[in-house]
Scaffold this motif. Structure first.
Motif, short mmCIF file in Angstrom:
data_model
loop_
_atom_site.label_atom_id
_atom_site.label_comp_id
_atom_site.label_asym_id
_atom_site.label_seq_id
_atom_site.Cartn_x
_atom_site.Cartn_y
_atom_site.Cartn_z
N ILE A 18 16.17 -57.16 -10.64
CA ILE A 18 15.17 -56.35 -11.33
C ILE A 18 13.96 -57.24 -11.59
CG2 ILE A 18 14.64 -55.14 -13.49
CD1 ILE A 18 16.55 -53.60 -11.67
N GLY A 19 12.78 -56.75 -11.28
CA GLY A 19 11.54 -57.50 -11.45
C GLY A 19 10.56 -57.09 -10.37
N THR A 20 9.47 -57.81 -10.30
CA THR A 20 8.49 -57.54 -9.24
C THR A 20 8.13 -58.85 -8.56
OG1 THR A 20 6.66 -57.66 -10.83
CG2 THR A 20 7.54 -55.47 -10.32
N ASP A 21 7.60 -58.73 -7.37
CA ASP A 21 7.32 -59.89 -6.53
C ASP A 21 5.93 -59.73 -5.92
OD1 ASP A 21 7.16 -61.38 -3.97
OD2 ASP A 21 9.26 -61.87 -4.35
N VAL A 22 5.04 -60.64 -6.23
CA VAL A 22 3.66 -60.58 -5.73
C VAL A 22 3.64 -60.50 -4.21
CG1 VAL A 22 1.47 -61.83 -5.57
CG2 VAL A 22 2.71 -61.78 -7.74
N ASN A 23 4.48 -61.27 -3.53
CA ASN A 23 4.47 -61.27 -2.07
C ASN A 23 4.94 -59.93 -1.50
OD1 ASN A 23 3.43 -63.90 -1.64
ND2 ASN A 23 5.42 -64.74 -2.16
N SER A 32 7.64 -51.02 -8.57
CA SER A 32 8.61 -50.80 -9.64
C SER A 32 9.46 -52.05 -9.80
CB SER A 32 9.51 -49.61 -9.30
OG SER A 32 10.55 -49.49 -10.26
N HIS A 33 10.02 -52.20 -10.97
CA HIS A 33 10.95 -53.30 -11.21
C HIS A 33 12.27 -53.08 -10.48
CE1 HIS A 33 8.09 -54.49 -14.23
NE2 HIS A 33 8.79 -55.59 -14.44
N SER A 34 12.50 -51.88 -10.02
CA SER A 34 13.73 -51.54 -9.33
C SER A 34 13.43 -51.09 -7.90
CB SER A 34 14.46 -50.42 -10.07
OG SER A 34 15.49 -49.87 -9.27
N ASN A 35 14.06 -51.72 -6.94
CA ASN A 35 13.89 -51.30 -5.56
C ASN A 35 14.39 -49.87 -5.37
OD1 ASN A 35 13.24 -51.81 -2.74
ND2 ASN A 35 15.44 -51.68 -2.41
N LYS A 36 15.47 -49.52 -6.06
CA LYS A 36 16.01 -48.16 -5.93
C LYS A 36 15.01 -47.12 -6.43
CE LYS A 36 20.87 -49.43 -6.24
NZ LYS A 36 22.10 -49.33 -7.04
N ILE A 37 14.33 -47.41 -7.53
CA ILE A 37 13.34 -46.48 -8.05
C ILE A 37 12.18 -46.34 -7.06
CG2 ILE A 37 11.56 -46.16 -9.83
CD1 ILE A 37 13.61 -47.24 -11.85
N GLN A 47 3.67 -37.18 6.41
CA GLN A 47 2.74 -38.03 7.17
C GLN A 47 2.07 -39.10 6.31
OE1 GLN A 47 2.63 -37.69 10.54
NE2 GLN A 47 4.25 -36.23 10.10
N ALA A 48 2.33 -39.09 5.01
CA ALA A 48 1.68 -40.05 4.11
C ALA A 48 2.09 -41.48 4.45
CB ALA A 48 2.04 -39.73 2.66
N LYS A 49 1.16 -42.39 4.21
CA LYS A 49 1.43 -43.82 4.41
C LYS A 49 1.81 -44.41 3.05
CE LYS A 49 -2.00 -45.83 6.29
NZ LYS A 49 -3.23 -46.32 6.92
N ILE A 50 3.12 -44.58 2.85
CA ILE A 50 3.63 -45.05 1.57
C ILE A 50 4.51 -46.28 1.78
CG2 ILE A 50 4.99 -44.45 -0.48
CD1 ILE A 50 4.51 -41.50 0.21
N ALA A 51 4.31 -47.28 0.93
CA ALA A 51 5.15 -48.47 0.94
C ALA A 51 5.75 -48.66 -0.44
CB ALA A 51 4.34 -49.69 1.35
N ALA A 52 7.03 -48.98 -0.47
CA ALA A 52 7.72 -49.26 -1.73
C ALA A 52 7.80 -50.78 -1.90
CB ALA A 52 9.11 -48.65 -1.71
N ALA A 53 7.43 -51.24 -3.08
CA ALA A 53 7.51 -52.67 -3.40
C ALA A 53 8.27 -52.79 -4.72
CB ALA A 53 6.12 -53.28 -3.50
N GLY A 54 9.57 -52.62 -4.63
CA GLY A 54 10.38 -52.65 -5.84
C GLY A 54 11.32 -53.83 -5.87
N GLY A 55 11.54 -54.34 -7.06
CA GLY A 55 12.48 -55.44 -7.23
C GLY A 55 11.96 -56.75 -6.68
N THR A 56 12.83 -57.74 -6.74
CA THR A 56 12.49 -59.07 -6.24
C THR A 56 13.08 -59.29 -4.86
OG1 THR A 56 14.45 -60.07 -7.23
CG2 THR A 56 12.46 -59.98 -8.61
N ARG A 57 12.69 -60.36 -4.22
CA ARG A 57 13.21 -60.65 -2.87
C ARG A 57 14.72 -60.81 -2.87
NH1 ARG A 57 9.83 -60.30 0.98
NH2 ARG A 57 7.74 -61.09 0.73
N ASP A 58 15.27 -61.33 -3.95
CA ASP A 58 16.72 -61.52 -4.01
C ASP A 58 17.43 -60.33 -4.68
OD1 ASP A 58 15.79 -62.04 -6.54
OD2 ASP A 58 16.81 -63.97 -6.76
N GLU A 59 16.75 -59.17 -4.66
CA GLU A 59 17.31 -57.88 -5.07
C GLU A 59 17.64 -57.80 -6.57
OE1 GLU A 59 20.32 -56.48 -2.38
OE2 GLU A 59 19.25 -57.29 -0.66
#
Length: 129
Positions: free
Chosen positions: A41-46, A8-13, A27-39
């Protein structure tokens, strides 16, 4: 167990959807990849790549996303994986919240990636008026 990555573009979302999904399937294996490294709005490939690696198994990984550029960055992240892992990671275009919950529940029932994708796609039914 199939892993799940929420982009998501938002880490909070992303974190909120992860929290709700884990309430349904702890028990699900879930990872959130929201926002950019510097917090911002956006997404970050890494961040997406790290999320994939954190939930990866031979059963595969499903990526769900919020907006078009999230999908584009998820595609780029997959390209950075070893070739033998790339074909076990799939991006699914579906409703993010509903898709995440369905994926979480079905992954804990040991459904395979194809079964989970089909179930997620069925959440895209028209809403009742």
């Amino acid at each position: 167990m199939v892993g799940i990555v929420l982009v998501s573009h938002s880490n909070k979302i992303a974190e909120g959807i992860k929290e709700v999904s884990l309430q349904m399937a702890s028990q699900a294996k879930i990872a959130a990849a929201g926002g950019t490294r510097d917090e911002r709005i956006g997404t970050d490939v890494n961040k997406i790549l790290e999320a994939i690696q954190s939930v990866y198994s031979e059963d595969g990984v499903i990526i769900l996303f919020d907006l078009g550029s999230s999908c584009m960055n998820a595609e780029m992240a997959i390209e950075f994986l070893d070739p033998d892992k790339q074909n076990k990671v799939e991006i699914v275009d579906a409703a993010l919240v509903e898709g995440a919950i369905v994926a979480a529940v079905e992954s804990t029932l040991n459904k395979n990636i194809t079964e989970i994708k089909n179930s997620i796609k069925s959440t895209n039914l028209p809403k009742r008026a």
